[in-house]
Design a protein around this motif. Sequence first.
Motif, mmCIF file in Angstrom:
data_model
loop_
_atom_site.group_PDB
_atom_site.id
_atom_site.type_symbol
_atom_site.label_atom_id
_atom_site.label_comp_id
_atom_site.label_asym_id
_atom_site.label_seq_id
_atom_site.Cartn_x
_atom_site.Cartn_y
_atom_site.Cartn_z
ATOM 1 N N GLU A 1 0.928 -1.179 -0.085
ATOM 2 C CA GLU A 1 0.121 -0.044 -0.122
ATOM 3 C C GLU A 1 0.983 1.310 0.011
ATOM 4 O O GLU A 1 2.117 1.199 0.295
ATOM 5 N N LEU A 2 0.311 2.401 -0.410
ATOM 6 C CA LEU A 2 0.953 3.480 -0.547
ATOM 7 C C LEU A 2 0.066 4.636 -0.494
ATOM 8 O O LEU A 2 -0.862 4.849 -0.900
ATOM 9 N N PRO A 3 0.229 5.486 0.677
ATOM 10 C CA PRO A 3 -0.816 6.510 1.068
ATOM 11 C C PRO A 3 -0.832 7.348 0.172
ATOM 12 O O PRO A 3 0.288 8.003 -0.256
ATOM 13 N N LEU A 4 -2.178 7.823 -0.352
ATOM 14 C CA LEU A 4 -2.244 8.972 -1.350
ATOM 15 C C LEU A 4 -3.220 10.117 -1.131
ATOM 16 O O LEU A 4 -4.159 9.684 -0.345
ATOM 17 N N THR A 5 -2.648 11.163 -1.417
ATOM 18 C CA THR A 5 -3.497 12.364 -0.691
ATOM 19 C C THR A 5 -3.409 13.358 -2.031
ATOM 20 O O THR A 5 -2.665 13.285 -2.640
ATOM 21 N N THR A 6 -4.468 14.336 -1.894
ATOM 22 C CA THR A 6 -4.252 15.606 -2.829
ATOM 23 C C THR A 6 -4.142 16.725 -2.104
ATOM 24 O O THR A 6 -4.381 16.705 -0.961
ATOM 25 N N ASP A 7 -3.551 17.584 -2.938
ATOM 26 C CA ASP A 7 -3.321 19.004 -2.338
ATOM 27 C C ASP A 7 -3.208 20.159 -3.724
ATOM 28 O O ASP A 7 -2.687 19.737 -4.607
ATOM 29 N N LYS A 8 -4.333 20.977 -3.134
ATOM 30 C CA LYS A 8 -4.483 21.949 -4.045
ATOM 31 C C LYS A 8 -3.172 22.954 -4.279
ATOM 32 O O LYS A 8 -3.083 23.584 -5.561
ATOM 33 N N GLY A 9 -2.561 22.803 -3.530
ATOM 34 C CA GLY A 9 -1.263 23.742 -3.653
ATOM 35 C C GLY A 9 -0.461 23.488 -4.799
ATOM 36 O O GLY A 9 0.592 24.208 -5.169
ATOM 37 N N ILE A 10 -0.662 22.207 -5.225
ATOM 38 C CA ILE A 10 0.219 21.702 -6.479
ATOM 39 C C ILE A 10 -0.568 21.707 -7.502
ATOM 40 O O ILE A 10 -0.026 20.962 -8.534
ATOM 41 N N VAL A 11 -1.830 22.136 -7.621
ATOM 42 C CA VAL A 11 -2.542 22.149 -8.739
ATOM 43 C C VAL A 11 -2.072 22.924 -9.860
ATOM 44 O O VAL A 11 -1.251 23.882 -9.763
ATOM 45 N N GLU A 12 -2.642 22.926 -11.123
ATOM 46 C CA GLU A 12 -1.997 23.586 -12.350
ATOM 47 C C GLU A 12 -2.186 24.943 -11.845
ATOM 48 O O GLU A 12 -2.959 25.558 -11.091
ATOM 49 N N CYS A 13 -1.565 25.873 -12.701
ATOM 50 C CA CYS A 13 -1.588 27.161 -12.724
ATOM 51 C C CYS A 13 -2.997 27.740 -13.240
ATOM 52 O O CYS A 13 -3.381 26.995 -14.060
ATOM 53 N N ASP A 14 -3.315 28.908 -12.463
ATOM 54 C CA ASP A 14 -4.520 29.419 -13.012
ATOM 55 C C ASP A 14 -4.387 30.355 -13.962
ATOM 56 O O ASP A 14 -3.882 31.465 -13.878
ATOM 57 N N TYR A 15 -4.617 29.745 -15.284
ATOM 58 C CA TYR A 15 -4.027 30.750 -16.422
ATOM 59 C C TYR A 15 -5.479 31.586 -16.894
ATOM 60 O O TYR A 15 -5.182 32.329 -17.942
ATOM 61 N N GLY A 16 -6.435 31.345 -16.033
ATOM 62 C CA GLY A 16 -7.513 32.605 -16.146
ATOM 63 C C GLY A 16 -8.193 32.534 -17.820
ATOM 64 O O GLY A 16 -8.434 31.486 -18.176
ATOM 65 N N GLN A 17 -8.200 33.616 -18.269
ATOM 66 C CA GLN A 17 -8.699 33.600 -19.688
ATOM 67 C C GLN A 17 -7.905 32.810 -20.759
ATOM 68 O O GLN A 17 -8.369 32.970 -21.733
ATOM 69 N N TRP A 18 -6.811 32.698 -20.202
ATOM 70 C CA TRP A 18 -6.023 31.960 -21.332
ATOM 71 C C TRP A 18 -6.396 30.318 -21.433
ATOM 72 O O TRP A 18 -6.135 29.649 -22.475
ATOM 73 N N GLN A 19 -7.032 29.867 -20.307
ATOM 74 C CA GLN A 19 -7.309 28.532 -20.173
ATOM 75 C C GLN A 19 -8.245 27.918 -21.575
ATOM 76 O O GLN A 19 -9.395 28.919 -21.716
#
Length: 238
Positions: A74-92
Amino acid sequence: MATLILVRHGRTTANASGTLAGRTPGVRLDETGRRQAVVAGERLAPVRLAGLVTSPLERCRQTAKAIVAARDGELPLTTDKGIVECDYGQWQGRSLKELAKEPLWKTVQTQPSAAAFPGGESLLEMQARAVAAVRRHDAAVAAEHGDDAIWAAVSHGDIIKSILADALGMHLDLFQRLHVDPASISVVRYTGTRPFVLATNTHAGDLAWLNPPVRKRGRRRPAGADAVVGGGAGPATS
């Protein structure tokens, strides 16, 4: 402090079509990306990981699941918004060919520290929250598992480049000199003195050398906070 393995997600349908996906929901790995994620998982399988953290976006969670699936235990898996993709705003969601005609494109390429995406975040803000997130996780892993511990994070190209730039002591304006391909693996070892960048943008090769040697009772592994003059002997090969 511990050792961090940075994994970029595998190739996506947006990557293949030349679209800036950003945080658009539903962007998933394509067939090539799924194969790349499996290879990344196989490379990481021999490494004794204390934990795995992933961006919450689908493409990263798919890649993280491939890493977990390749392991016996087993491997503990967690999510973190701190490493989410850059917010490219209107470029997205726009094509890279179209974006390359925007005046901001040149700033992103030559002076990223001055680039702020309309309706989104600046690259400086992106780097600050990503570095803070991995430093926080690294300290927690070291506190629980010791300074020999190794953990991994699955994230995005610009996020990983910004973390590597910070570890290398590079100004953000130089981070476009770094290259981070889909499903590539980079390695940073944090210490109380400085970070050490052990690998960048690797696609193949055994990673078992990252595992700390088994120590005899009563003997401590050197902290490794100082750079070895002359380059040192490198990791043990057996």
